[in-house]
Design a protein around this motif. Sequence first.
Motif, mmCIF file in Angstrom:
data_model
loop_
_atom_site.group_PDB
_atom_site.id
_atom_site.type_symbol
_atom_site.label_atom_id
_atom_site.label_comp_id
_atom_site.label_asym_id
_atom_site.label_seq_id
_atom_site.Cartn_x
_atom_site.Cartn_y
_atom_site.Cartn_z
ATOM 1 N N ALA A 1 -2.844 -3.263 -12.641
ATOM 2 C CA ALA A 1 -2.605 -4.415 -13.530
ATOM 3 C C ALA A 1 -1.173 -4.911 -13.445
ATOM 4 O O ALA A 1 -0.899 -6.081 -13.745
ATOM 5 C CB ALA A 1 -2.954 -4.053 -14.970
ATOM 6 N N GLU A 2 -0.273 -4.026 -13.016
ATOM 7 C CA GLU A 2 1.130 -4.445 -12.865
ATOM 8 C C GLU A 2 1.255 -5.630 -11.897
ATOM 9 O O GLU A 2 2.191 -6.403 -11.997
ATOM 10 C CB GLU A 2 1.985 -3.279 -12.339
ATOM 11 C CG GLU A 2 2.067 -2.082 -13.277
ATOM 12 C CD GLU A 2 2.732 -2.441 -14.594
ATOM 13 O OE1 GLU A 2 3.669 -3.262 -14.585
ATOM 14 O OE2 GLU A 2 2.286 -1.917 -15.640
ATOM 15 N N GLY A 3 0.308 -5.725 -10.965
ATOM 16 C CA GLY A 3 0.370 -6.809 -9.993
ATOM 17 C C GLY A 3 -0.270 -8.110 -10.454
ATOM 18 O O GLY A 3 -0.266 -9.106 -9.739
ATOM 19 N N LEU A 4 -0.858 -8.124 -11.669
ATOM 20 C CA LEU A 4 -1.554 -9.327 -12.162
ATOM 21 C C LEU A 4 -0.593 -10.330 -12.802
ATOM 22 O O LEU A 4 0.543 -9.978 -13.139
ATOM 23 C CB LEU A 4 -2.584 -8.924 -13.223
ATOM 24 C CG LEU A 4 -3.834 -8.183 -12.787
ATOM 25 C CD1 LEU A 4 -4.675 -7.844 -14.011
ATOM 26 C CD2 LEU A 4 -4.657 -9.013 -11.808
ATOM 27 N N LEU B 1 -12.404 2.423 -2.751
ATOM 28 C CA LEU B 1 -12.131 1.081 -3.282
ATOM 29 C C LEU B 1 -10.981 0.424 -2.526
ATOM 30 O O LEU B 1 -11.038 -0.762 -2.188
ATOM 31 C CB LEU B 1 -11.745 1.173 -4.763
ATOM 32 C CG LEU B 1 -12.842 1.013 -5.793
ATOM 33 C CD1 LEU B 1 -12.241 1.150 -7.187
ATOM 34 C CD2 LEU B 1 -13.533 -0.351 -5.658
ATOM 35 N N LEU B 2 -9.925 1.205 -2.278
ATOM 36 C CA LEU B 2 -8.748 0.638 -1.615
ATOM 37 C C LEU B 2 -9.071 0.240 -0.178
ATOM 38 O O LEU B 2 -8.542 -0.746 0.339
ATOM 39 C CB LEU B 2 -7.589 1.633 -1.647
ATOM 40 C CG LEU B 2 -6.992 1.903 -3.046
ATOM 41 C CD1 LEU B 2 -5.884 2.931 -2.966
ATOM 42 C CD2 LEU B 2 -6.470 0.618 -3.680
ATOM 43 N N ARG C 1 -3.119 -4.823 -2.599
ATOM 44 C CA ARG C 1 -2.001 -5.739 -2.856
ATOM 45 C C ARG C 1 -1.506 -5.604 -4.280
ATOM 46 O O ARG C 1 -0.307 -5.534 -4.541
ATOM 47 C CB ARG C 1 -2.411 -7.183 -2.570
ATOM 48 C CG ARG C 1 -2.237 -7.584 -1.104
ATOM 49 C CD ARG C 1 -2.346 -9.097 -0.913
ATOM 50 N NE ARG C 1 -3.589 -9.659 -1.412
ATOM 51 C CZ ARG C 1 -4.742 -9.652 -0.719
ATOM 52 N NH1 ARG C 1 -4.804 -9.122 0.493
ATOM 53 N NH2 ARG C 1 -5.834 -10.183 -1.225
ATOM 54 N N LEU C 2 -2.446 -5.549 -5.229
ATOM 55 C CA LEU C 2 -2.050 -5.426 -6.639
ATOM 56 C C LEU C 2 -1.258 -4.149 -6.879
ATOM 57 O O LEU C 2 -0.230 -4.155 -7.546
ATOM 58 C CB LEU C 2 -3.283 -5.421 -7.545
ATOM 59 C CG LEU C 2 -4.003 -6.753 -7.731
ATOM 60 C CD1 LEU C 2 -5.251 -6.549 -8.568
ATOM 61 C CD2 LEU C 2 -3.079 -7.773 -8.386
ATOM 62 N N VAL C 3 -1.764 -3.051 -6.302
ATOM 63 C CA VAL C 3 -1.093 -1.767 -6.483
ATOM 64 C C VAL C 3 0.306 -1.823 -5.857
ATOM 65 O O VAL C 3 1.277 -1.315 -6.421
ATOM 66 C CB VAL C 3 -1.932 -0.631 -5.864
ATOM 67 C CG1 VAL C 3 -1.138 0.657 -5.817
ATOM 68 C CG2 VAL C 3 -3.220 -0.439 -6.659
ATOM 69 N N SER C 4 0.436 -2.458 -4.688
ATOM 70 C CA SER C 4 1.736 -2.544 -4.017
ATOM 71 C C SER C 4 2.728 -3.347 -4.830
ATOM 72 O O SER C 4 3.884 -2.967 -4.996
ATOM 73 C CB SER C 4 1.592 -3.211 -2.647
ATOM 74 O OG SER C 4 0.614 -2.541 -1.898
ATOM 75 N N PRO D 1 11.046 0.976 -0.158
ATOM 76 C CA PRO D 1 9.968 0.359 0.625
ATOM 77 C C PRO D 1 8.634 0.914 0.148
ATOM 78 O O PRO D 1 8.488 2.128 -0.014
ATOM 79 C CB PRO D 1 10.274 0.802 2.069
ATOM 80 C CG PRO D 1 11.239 1.943 1.949
ATOM 81 C CD PRO D 1 11.979 1.754 0.660
ATOM 82 N N PRO D 2 7.675 0.045 -0.134
ATOM 83 C CA PRO D 2 6.466 0.498 -0.833
ATOM 84 C C PRO D 2 5.538 1.320 0.052
ATOM 85 O O PRO D 2 5.040 0.847 1.046
ATOM 86 C CB PRO D 2 5.799 -0.819 -1.239
ATOM 87 C CG PRO D 2 6.320 -1.851 -0.289
ATOM 88 C CD PRO D 2 7.643 -1.378 0.225
#
Lengths: 212, 212
Positions: free
Chosen positions: B104-107, B164-165, B173-176, B186-187
Amino acid sequence: MELLGLVAQLEHVAFARLAADSALAPTIEQRLELSRFASAAVERRDRVLARITEIGGDPVAAVRQYDDVLDDFDARTQPGSWWERLLKAYVGYGVADDFCRLAAEGLDAGSRAVVLEVLDDASHAELAVAELDAAGSADGVLTARLALWGRRLVGEALGVVQRLLVQRPALVRLVSVGSASQDSAPPNAPAKLFGELTAQHTRRMSRLGLTA
Amino acid sequence: MELLGLVAQLEHVAFARLAADSALAPTIEQRLELSRFASAAVERRDRVLARITEIGGDPVAAVRQYDDVLDDFDARTQPGSWWERLLKAYVGYGVADDFCRLAAEGLDAGSRAVVLEVLDDASHAELAVAELDAAGSADGVLTARLALWGRRLVGEALGVVQRLLVQRPALVRLVSVGSASQDSAPPNAPAKLFGELTAQHTRRMSRLGLTA
């Protein structure tokens, strides 16, 4: 307290069945909708439980006494298809709600108001009518089968009411009070009750175009 | 949209499982309580569906894409007792909620707020902790068995996340994004994610006095 316990138990059973229906429903839209009905049944049950607490009763004990009220009915009426499930809920609830509504006439005004309000939600019935009507109108064989199924269901449902009245004199009293308040004839309450339940059932089936 | 669909589906599955748990619970008190949790899951799911509609998505389609997300998990982790059911919900939801929270951090801010709010309800976890703790503390054999069961559950749950990933690049992408926003290294987002999920699981198990 007897009737409030019964209504709460019936709403709890409604929750459990609507949740199971949701898991079995053919489409996602139906699954979502049925889960909302299940959730609404929890809310209605809790309103009745709150009333039991309000008048000094023990909600858990009130519900417990009706723990197996529909076990026989369920064992004898295992639906064989999605349509039979829908009709079972429609007919079964119809009879149960009508019975509780009639018995509620004998309650104190506050409890009666809660019961009548709780029983006033017809959203599941409307879903059932819409779906059964759409399915049946295109299929004569299904219509004939469902009419037969409806007759079995109502017979078993009236059997449940009959057993309840034998086992629970308090419910007979409520029904008699309700019956007496509507006219002043000497109360032959149970006979009147079954007449009324049957008439309502016939009306419900004809909404589906089915012969009761 | 991907993540909102997943959260909505997980809440719907939570409803279905809590309803089934309610039907199987040993006491009436638990049955009443679990039905309330089921009802709350419907309400949370509908909040997420409303957000999907708000941002122009199709809620049914968003849910449908995750229709079978937990089928494998469920097939591999059939609980053998009431305690195993409770622990399965506690561990399974724990991992699922943590994953969704991190993604959700990526939303966008609005959707993130809805997801975090929805995932913030720990009432079922508290019931599970209280019951498992009470049961386990008196029974060394049960404790050992549940610790083993917990390890199997978390292994399978992390497997679900991994699949899922692989299948859903949008979730990676959202998780990154979420991972990058927390520090500027660097992620290596997936590795970090699994580290975090495992750490949270260990914390959850230790609340029960179980070795993760």
